[in-house]
Design a protein around this motif. Structure first.
Motif, PDB file in Angstrom:
ATOM      1  N   ALA B  63       0.869  -1.272  -0.014  1.00 14.85           N
ATOM      2  CA  ALA B  63       0.031  -0.170  -0.012  1.00 14.85           C
ATOM      3  C   ALA B  63       0.916   1.308  -0.176  1.00 14.85           C
ATOM      4  O   ALA B  63       0.622   2.362  -0.953  1.00 14.85           O
ATOM      5  CB  ALA B  63      -1.066   0.048   1.220  1.00 14.85           C
ATOM      6  N   VAL B  64       1.776   1.369   0.950  1.00 19.41           N
ATOM      7  CA  VAL B  64       2.735   2.543   0.785  1.00 19.41           C
ATOM      8  C   VAL B  64       3.523   2.616  -0.190  1.00 19.41           C
ATOM      9  O   VAL B  64       3.690   3.652  -0.733  1.00 19.41           O
ATOM     10  CB  VAL B  64       3.523   2.484   2.337  1.00 19.41           C
ATOM     11  CG1 VAL B  64       4.739   3.664   2.481  1.00 19.41           C
ATOM     12  CG2 VAL B  64       2.646   2.518   3.530  1.00 19.41           C
ATOM     13  N   VAL B  65       4.290   1.678  -0.848  1.00 18.95           N
ATOM     14  CA  VAL B  65       4.947   1.622  -1.865  1.00 18.95           C
ATOM     15  C   VAL B  65       4.075   2.123  -3.194  1.00 18.95           C
ATOM     16  O   VAL B  65       4.674   3.184  -3.897  1.00 18.95           O
ATOM     17  CB  VAL B  65       5.783   0.356  -2.181  1.00 18.95           C
ATOM     18  CG1 VAL B  65       6.576   0.427  -3.464  1.00 18.95           C
ATOM     19  CG2 VAL B  65       6.642   0.122  -0.980  1.00 18.95           C
ATOM     20  N   GLY B  66       2.950   1.549  -3.148  1.00 17.42           N
ATOM     21  CA  GLY B  66       1.933   1.763  -4.372  1.00 17.42           C
ATOM     22  C   GLY B  66       1.709   3.441  -4.292  1.00 17.42           C
ATOM     23  O   GLY B  66       1.609   4.084  -5.279  1.00 17.42           O
ATOM     24  N   PHE B  67       1.277   3.687  -2.991  1.00 14.73           N
ATOM     25  CA  PHE B  67       0.934   5.253  -2.882  1.00 14.73           C
ATOM     26  C   PHE B  67       2.000   6.260  -3.462  1.00 14.73           C
ATOM     27  O   PHE B  67       1.723   7.182  -4.094  1.00 14.73           O
ATOM     28  CB  PHE B  67       0.329   5.420  -1.475  1.00 14.73           C
ATOM     29  CG  PHE B  67      -0.173   6.614  -1.054  1.00 14.73           C
ATOM     30  CD1 PHE B  67      -1.473   6.583  -1.176  1.00 14.73           C
ATOM     31  CD2 PHE B  67       0.427   7.889  -1.012  1.00 14.73           C
ATOM     32  CE1 PHE B  67      -2.298   7.897  -1.048  1.00 14.73           C
ATOM     33  CE2 PHE B  67      -0.477   8.994  -0.625  1.00 14.73           C
ATOM     34  CZ  PHE B  67      -1.723   9.048  -0.698  1.00 14.73           C
ATOM     35  N   ILE B  68       3.367   6.089  -2.771  1.00 15.61           N
ATOM     36  CA  ILE B  68       4.247   6.958  -3.209  1.00 15.61           C
ATOM     37  C   ILE B  68       4.609   6.773  -4.531  1.00 15.61           C
ATOM     38  O   ILE B  68       5.028   7.829  -5.254  1.00 15.61           O
ATOM     39  CB  ILE B  68       5.534   6.497  -2.226  1.00 15.61           C
ATOM     40  CG1 ILE B  68       5.044   7.123  -0.987  1.00 15.61           C
ATOM     41  CG2 ILE B  68       6.602   7.366  -2.487  1.00 15.61           C
ATOM     42  CD1 ILE B  68       6.137   6.569   0.317  1.00 15.61           C
ATOM     43  N   SER B  69       4.959   5.614  -5.082  1.00 17.55           N
ATOM     44  CA  SER B  69       5.225   5.414  -6.388  1.00 17.55           C
ATOM     45  C   SER B  69       4.079   6.017  -7.258  1.00 17.55           C
ATOM     46  O   SER B  69       4.217   6.613  -8.586  1.00 17.55           O
ATOM     47  CB  SER B  69       5.188   4.031  -6.844  1.00 17.55           C
ATOM     48  OG  SER B  69       6.101   3.399  -6.031  1.00 17.55           O
ATOM     49  N   GLY B  70       2.910   5.846  -6.877  1.00 20.88           N
ATOM     50  CA  GLY B  70       1.829   6.653  -7.829  1.00 20.88           C
ATOM     51  C   GLY B  70       1.751   8.100  -7.553  1.00 20.88           C
ATOM     52  O   GLY B  70       1.668   8.797  -8.716  1.00 20.88           O
ATOM     53  N   MET B  71       2.196   8.838  -6.579  1.00 25.79           N
ATOM     54  CA  MET B  71       2.205  10.185  -6.610  1.00 25.79           C
ATOM     55  C   MET B  71       3.550  10.491  -7.606  1.00 25.79           C
ATOM     56  O   MET B  71       3.193  11.446  -8.211  1.00 25.79           O
ATOM     57  CB  MET B  71       2.581  10.555  -5.193  1.00 25.79           C
ATOM     58  CG  MET B  71       1.565  10.768  -4.270  1.00 25.79           C
ATOM     59  SD  MET B  71       1.523  11.735  -2.853  1.00 25.79           S
ATOM     60  CE  MET B  71       2.694  11.059  -1.766  1.00 25.79           C
ATOM     61  N   ILE B  72       4.474   9.700  -7.679  1.00 19.44           N
ATOM     62  CA  ILE B  72       5.503  10.362  -8.512  1.00 19.44           C
ATOM     63  C   ILE B  72       5.118  10.022  -9.838  1.00 19.44           C
ATOM     64  O   ILE B  72       5.428  10.827 -10.854  1.00 19.44           O
ATOM     65  CB  ILE B  72       6.832   9.326  -8.241  1.00 19.44           C
ATOM     66  CG1 ILE B  72       7.435   9.812  -6.875  1.00 19.44           C
ATOM     67  CG2 ILE B  72       7.754   9.504  -9.354  1.00 19.44           C
ATOM     68  CD1 ILE B  72       8.583   8.899  -6.424  1.00 19.44           C
TER      69      ILE B  72
END
Lengths: 292, 210
Positions: B63-72
């Motif tokens: 969830a966290v890796v997906g969220f941050i990667s998604g923002m980038i």
């Protein structure tokens, strides 16, 4: 209830709903919600530039090794070409002076003389089939200010159409490429009184690097190989920007003649582009204010 | 005297390694897409990484890796969509939505039953890629209808041949080096995960969660 609130699936669902709402809100005109991503941009953009530079350096180094012999040969040919061009340049300088005199005398309107041209480099390209805008390293601080509902044409180094700027931030701009499904431009056959039509990006043709040409007058003959330029209709793109050549024409339905167009510009190979911004004519009040 | 205990050290190491992966893969994805493309599709390195993070390290990592990667991703190459007023606009948070969902789906299927083993991580990548493509086409179709615009979607067979298959092939190929990287550089722990099996009691029956 407490158990539900602590459930990871419940939390994930709430996050997804908030994100979906955010995505829909970002489509509203002038939506400020995109500003939430600015801190991420501040951190990630320099890092990406660094990775890109490192990648380019490695790529150049590899090319230098593999293409060494070819480069030497090319270098020799280019030197000869430079000598030839220098000679021609000297001859043309006088002709250019003469042209300027004639231009003033005959009031020839330069096609793009009402536009200011800004150079920019491509920072990032589309990351997949759907995440498909292009990012440039020129923004508001470089003079690329975009008002809501407005847009600027983007050209490659050979002045072929690449797309249009649809959003700007302080230091960056986003470009909607010619092949994108949302792209539309009025075009015409590049000849005197050439017939006009509309050119659209199309999801299915995109993978072949083609655009769709619609609204063609069924009484006009369009043939593969014809050069298409912008018609100037709609006011966004000035007349005469080369777009590409007709690849195929479908006359099977006389009421809906369509064609495919292969753009000149190869976005995947571009490094630098130019943004055309029209000069804003100063109103009398603004002129007076400037004088004061 | 120890200033930082082992757990904190491991956590910091994990965050640093994740940050490096996210920045590096996100940058490579948008800087040189033509080098990882085939038949008009591009290998989605970030997407595969997010799915693998979720698969190997669990729900919250995904969830966290997906969220941050998604923002980038939303910063680097956000999708442009025709709005309800007919104007094409750059969207925000579509990347976060996509990669956050990919992370949690990757963390939720074939994990416990398969003990997060390597072969099934590839199955997980394939499964989430199919979900992404199907959801993407449904969303585009739905949005086009809602906005009253003519969508230029693929015919189902064309979509399968030119969109699904190349994307599945590319993502599967991208998963192999990423698994090797995750295995040797971390932050995935390939310890025995059999004890993570979820046992679901239902009345007199006992089920093994998958």
């Amino acid at each position: 209830m407490k158990k539900l609130l602590k459930s990871k699936w419940f939390i994930a669902l709430i996050v997804l709903l908030v994100l979906a709402a955010g995505a829909i809100l970002s489509l509203l005109p002038g939506s400020p919600i995109k500003n939430l991503l600015k801190p991420v941009q501040l951190v990630s953009s320099p890092a990406q530039s660094l990775v890109k530079k490192a990648g380019d350096t490695l790529s150049d180094f590899w090319s230098a090794i593999t293409d060494g012999i070819a480069i030497r040969e090319e270098n020799r040919a280019l030197k000869e070409q430079i000598a030839d061009l220098r000679y021609r340049l000297t001859q043309n300088e006088e002709a250019a002076l003469r042209y300027e005199e004639l231009k003033d005398a005959l009031h020839i309107k330069d096609m793009f003389s009402n536009y200011e041209i800004y150079g920019a480099s491509i920072l990032s390209r589309e990351s997949d089939e759907w995440f498909s805008t292009i990012r440039l390293n020129a923004g508001v601080t470089d003079g690329i200010a975009l008002e809501e509902g407005n847009s600027y044409p983007v050209l490659d180094v050979e002045m072929n159409l690449v797309g249009r700027v649809i959003e700007t931030s302080d230091k960056e701009s986003r470009v909607l490429p010619l092949l994108h499904e949302g792209f539309a431009v009025a075009g015409k056959v590049n000849e005197v009184n050439g017939t006009t039509f509309m050119i659209y990006g199309d999801a299915e043709l995109k993978r072949q690097g083609l655009c769709l040409v619609k609204d063609i007058d069924p009484n006009v003959l369009i043939e593969p190989g014809m050069e298409i330029v912008t018609s100037g209709d709609g006011g966004l793109f000035p007349e005469g920007i080369p777009i590409g050549v007709i690849e195929s024409v479908d006359y099977s339905n006389p009421l809906n003649v369509t064609a495919t167009l292969r753009p000149y510009s190869q976005i995947g190979k571009l490094e630098d582009v130019f943004i055309m911004i029209p000069y804003v004519e100063e109103t009398a009040e603004e002129t007076a204010a400037t004088v004061v | 005297m120890k200033l930082i205990n082992v757990t904190t050290k491991n956590r910091i190491r994990k965050i640093v390694v994740y940050a490096i992966y996210i920045i590096l893969l996100s940058s490579l994805q948008v800087s040189f897409p033509e080098r990882i493309s085939f038949l008009g599709q591009t290998a989605d390195l970030v997407f595969v990484f997010v799915v693998l993070s979720g698969y190997f390290n669990g729900f919250w990592d995904g969830a966290v890796v997906g969220f941050i990667s998604g923002m980038i991703r939303d910063v680097f190459s956000p999708p442009a969509v025709v709005g309800l007023d007919g104007e094409v606009r750059v969207t925000a948070f579509v990347g976060v939505f996509t990669l956050f969902a990919a992370g949690i789906i990757g963390a939720s299927f074939f994990t416990r039953r398969m003990h997060r083993n390597i072969p099934f991580s590839i199955v997980s990548v394939i499964f989430v890629t199919v979900c992404y493509k199907v959801a993407g086409y449904i969303l585009i179709y739905g949005w086009s209808n809602l906005a009253g615009i003519e969508s230029s979607l693929y015919e189902p067979l064309t979509a399968f041949v030119y969109s699904f298959l190349p994307q599945l092939l590319l993502n599967t190929l991208a998963a192999i080096p990423l698994i090797v990287l995750l295995r040797f550089l971390g932050p995935v722990s390939f310890r025995d995960t059999k004890k993570d099996d979820e046992i679901i009691e239902q009345g007199e029956s006992t089920w093994l969660g998958i």
